[in-house]
Design an enzyme around this catalytic site. Structure first.
Site, PDB file in Angstrom:
ATOM      1  N   ARG A  57       2.765  -5.602   1.907  1.00 41.02           N
ATOM      2  CA  ARG A  57       3.520  -4.414   1.178  1.00 41.02           C
ATOM      3  C   ARG A  57       3.925  -3.204   2.081  1.00 41.02           C
ATOM      4  O   ARG A  57       4.925  -2.565   2.028  1.00 41.02           O
ATOM      5  CB  ARG A  57       2.457  -3.874   0.088  1.00 41.02           C
ATOM      6  CG  ARG A  57       2.416  -4.678  -1.082  1.00 41.02           C
ATOM      7  CD  ARG A  57       1.002  -4.834  -1.867  1.00 41.02           C
ATOM      8  NE  ARG A  57       0.288  -5.500  -0.998  1.00 41.02           N
ATOM      9  CZ  ARG A  57       0.119  -6.800  -1.351  1.00 41.02           C
ATOM     10  NH1 ARG A  57       0.542  -7.264  -2.590  1.00 41.02           N
ATOM     11  NH2 ARG A  57      -0.598  -7.573  -0.512  1.00 41.02           N
ATOM     12  N   THR A  58       2.777  -2.749   3.021  1.00 44.20           N
ATOM     13  CA  THR A  58       2.943  -1.325   3.491  1.00 44.20           C
ATOM     14  C   THR A  58       3.988  -1.509   4.573  1.00 44.20           C
ATOM     15  O   THR A  58       4.961  -0.765   4.586  1.00 44.20           O
ATOM     16  CB  THR A  58       1.537  -0.854   3.974  1.00 44.20           C
ATOM     17  OG1 THR A  58       0.725  -0.962   2.959  1.00 44.20           O
ATOM     18  CG2 THR A  58       1.821   0.451   4.695  1.00 44.20           C
ATOM     19  N   LYS A  93      -1.699  -8.145  26.032  1.00 46.03           N
ATOM     20  CA  LYS A  93      -1.874  -8.446  27.511  1.00 46.03           C
ATOM     21  C   LYS A  93      -2.804  -7.537  27.906  1.00 46.03           C
ATOM     22  O   LYS A  93      -2.845  -7.181  29.176  1.00 46.03           O
ATOM     23  CB  LYS A  93      -0.495  -8.225  28.183  1.00 46.03           C
ATOM     24  CG  LYS A  93       0.646  -9.159  28.010  1.00 46.03           C
ATOM     25  CD  LYS A  93       2.065  -8.928  28.497  1.00 46.03           C
ATOM     26  CE  LYS A  93       2.825  -9.783  28.180  1.00 46.03           C
ATOM     27  NZ  LYS A  93       4.277  -9.596  28.793  1.00 46.03           N
ATOM     28  N   ARG A 145      -0.446   1.408  11.743  1.00 44.97           N
ATOM     29  CA  ARG A 145      -1.664   0.738  11.171  1.00 44.97           C
ATOM     30  C   ARG A 145      -2.600   0.401  12.327  1.00 44.97           C
ATOM     31  O   ARG A 145      -2.031  -0.239  13.206  1.00 44.97           O
ATOM     32  CB  ARG A 145      -1.311  -0.297  10.153  1.00 44.97           C
ATOM     33  CG  ARG A 145      -2.536  -1.134   9.790  1.00 44.97           C
ATOM     34  CD  ARG A 145      -2.373  -2.118   8.524  1.00 44.97           C
ATOM     35  NE  ARG A 145      -2.068  -1.170   7.162  1.00 44.97           N
ATOM     36  CZ  ARG A 145      -1.951  -1.814   5.992  1.00 44.97           C
ATOM     37  NH1 ARG A 145      -2.290  -3.095   6.082  1.00 44.97           N
ATOM     38  NH2 ARG A 145      -1.854  -0.951   5.007  1.00 44.97           N
ATOM     39  N   HIS A 156      -5.466   5.991   4.043  1.00 48.58           N
ATOM     40  CA  HIS A 156      -4.524   5.132   3.759  1.00 48.58           C
ATOM     41  C   HIS A 156      -3.588   6.181   2.883  1.00 48.58           C
ATOM     42  O   HIS A 156      -3.498   5.651   1.633  1.00 48.58           O
ATOM     43  CB  HIS A 156      -4.513   3.985   3.160  1.00 48.58           C
ATOM     44  CG  HIS A 156      -3.473   2.942   2.944  1.00 48.58           C
ATOM     45  ND1 HIS A 156      -2.135   3.276   3.212  1.00 48.58           N
ATOM     46  CD2 HIS A 156      -3.437   1.568   2.757  1.00 48.58           C
ATOM     47  CE1 HIS A 156      -1.564   2.424   3.314  1.00 48.58           C
ATOM     48  NE2 HIS A 156      -2.278   1.269   2.759  1.00 48.58           N
TER      49      HIS A 156
HETATM   50  C1  NCD Z   1      -4.757  -2.260   1.278  1.00 51.81           C
HETATM   51  C2  NCD Z   1      -5.204  -1.700   2.702  1.00 51.81           C
HETATM   52  O1  NCD Z   1      -4.378  -2.365   3.621  1.00 51.81           O
HETATM   53  O2  NCD Z   1      -5.937  -0.821   3.046  1.00 51.81           O
HETATM   54  N1  NCD Z   1      -3.659  -2.766   0.994  1.00 51.81           N
HETATM   55  C3  NCD Z   1      -2.408  -2.224   1.025  1.00 51.81           C
HETATM   56  O3  NCD Z   1      -2.044  -1.506   1.880  1.00 51.81           O
HETATM   57  N2  NCD Z   1      -1.535  -2.311  -0.140  1.00 51.81           N
HETATM   58  C4  NCD Z   1      -5.950  -2.408   0.624  1.00 51.81           C
HETATM   59  C5  NCD Z   1      -6.474  -4.034   1.005  1.00 51.81           C
HETATM   60  O4  NCD Z   1      -6.116  -4.297   1.964  1.00 51.81           O
HETATM   61  O5  NCD Z   1      -7.291  -4.570   0.414  1.00 51.81           O
END
Ligand code: NCD
Length: 325
Positions: free
Chosen positions: A64-65, A92, A114, A142
């Protein structure tokens, strides 16, 4: 909307919700509203970020993100590059800082990052010249998830102030929980966390939330039930006796949901583990579950963040809201 015109977002990055004021959060939410409408049109594309470069740098898996940040950048007209750790020189042995410096030399305007380690995105932000958006760092923050959750709630309930929100499940390892707690409390909501003692620390009480170890008391009279996945990738050892037992005590089913307000909304950031933290019928209940709407709001929120952060960095004054669209 009036609020967006009166206030600004004065920060160079979006690294977390912690430290943002209610006004700054409102600026981002109001701007997101404009993009919800735009994303429902046939022609979704704008040229606001034409000539800008956005690099999505993901050291951890994401559906999703990552997709919504890519769509958000493309819908605003930016050139968007996706990099994943598996396919880069990180494999590497290159360090995070060297990777950041390498990308920085290519003059991106926005880095969306991320990383599995809490604090890694903040560190990287100190080393680059562009705006950095935290797309999730370890169990720390997040921010865009909390913003999209807030937008979903605000659109459904018309406000955040005064609502009672229960965040349930693996609180301990969840960056979603931390960002949501910060945001909801800043905006005047009351927050409870509901988890077995192994998956929450008493330190959460210092954030101003009530800690419950029982779904019956935790969900009693709440407006919003937010379920979280067991973050097994961040667990060393065993935190729950078995998935079956976990579902029995902490999985959201209609029986446990009955303690909440009759119109309480069900939320989940995804990815969902059906039958672990949430019953499949509850997750798909079109009258109660707003899980798909959360995904829709995610694109709008990320467009708003890109817009606000790049506007701030340019020599042009930040755009006025609404009417300019
Ligand atoms: C979350 C995350 O990656 O922190 N997911 C997301 O970004 N939609 C929650 C999760 O991974 O459970």
């Amino acid at each position: 909307m009036a609020t967006a015109e009166l206030h600004t977002y004065p920060h160079r990055h979006l690294l977390g919700i912690e430290g943002l004021s209610a006004d700054e959060i409102t600026v981002l939410l109001d701007r997101s509203e404009e993009y919800v409408d735009q994303n429902r049109r046939v022609d979704k594309k704008q040229s606001l970020l034409r000539g800008r470069t956005q690099i999505n740098l993901f050291f951890e898996s994401s559906t999703r993100t990552r997709t919504s940040f890519e769509l958000a950048g493309k819908r605003l007209g930016a050139d968007v590059i996706n990099m994943s750790a598996e396919a880069s020189s990180i494999r590497k042995g290159e360090t995070l800082i060297d990777t950041a410096m390498t990308l920085n030399a290519m003059h991106p305007d926005v880095l969306v990052v991320r990383h599995p380690h809490s604090g890694a995105v903040n560190l990287l932000a100190q080393k680059v010249d562009c705006a950095v958006i935290n797309a999730g760092d370890g169990s720390h923050e997040h921010p865009t998830q909390a913003l999209l959750d807030a937008l979903t709630i605000r659109r459904r309930r018309g406000r955040l102030d005064g609502l009672i929100v229960a965040i349930c499940g693996d609180i301990l390892h969840s960056r979603v929980a931390r960002s949501n707690i910060q945001l909801l409390i800043t905006m005047g909501a009351r927050v409870r966390v509901v988890a077995p003692p192994t998956l929450v620390s008493p330190l959460f009480e210092r954030m101003g939330v009530a800690v419950h170890h029982d779904m019956g008391s935790g969900l009693d009279g709440v407006d919003i039930v937010m379920m979280l996945r067991l973050q097994t990738e961040r667990m060393q050892g065993s935190y729950v006796p078995s998935v079956r037992e976990y579902f029995h005590f902490f999985g959201l089913d209609y029986q446990k949901l009955a303690a909440a307000k009759p119109d309480a909304l069900i939320m989940h950031p995804g990815p969902m583990n059906r039958g672990v933290e949430i019953d499949t019928d509850v997750a798909d209940d079109i009258d109660r579950s707003v899980i798909r709407e959360q995904v829709e709001m995610g694109v709008a929120v990320r467009m708003a963040c890109l817009d606000v952060l790049t506007g701030h960095l340019s020599n042009d004054p930040p755009r006025k809201a609404a009417a300019a669209e």
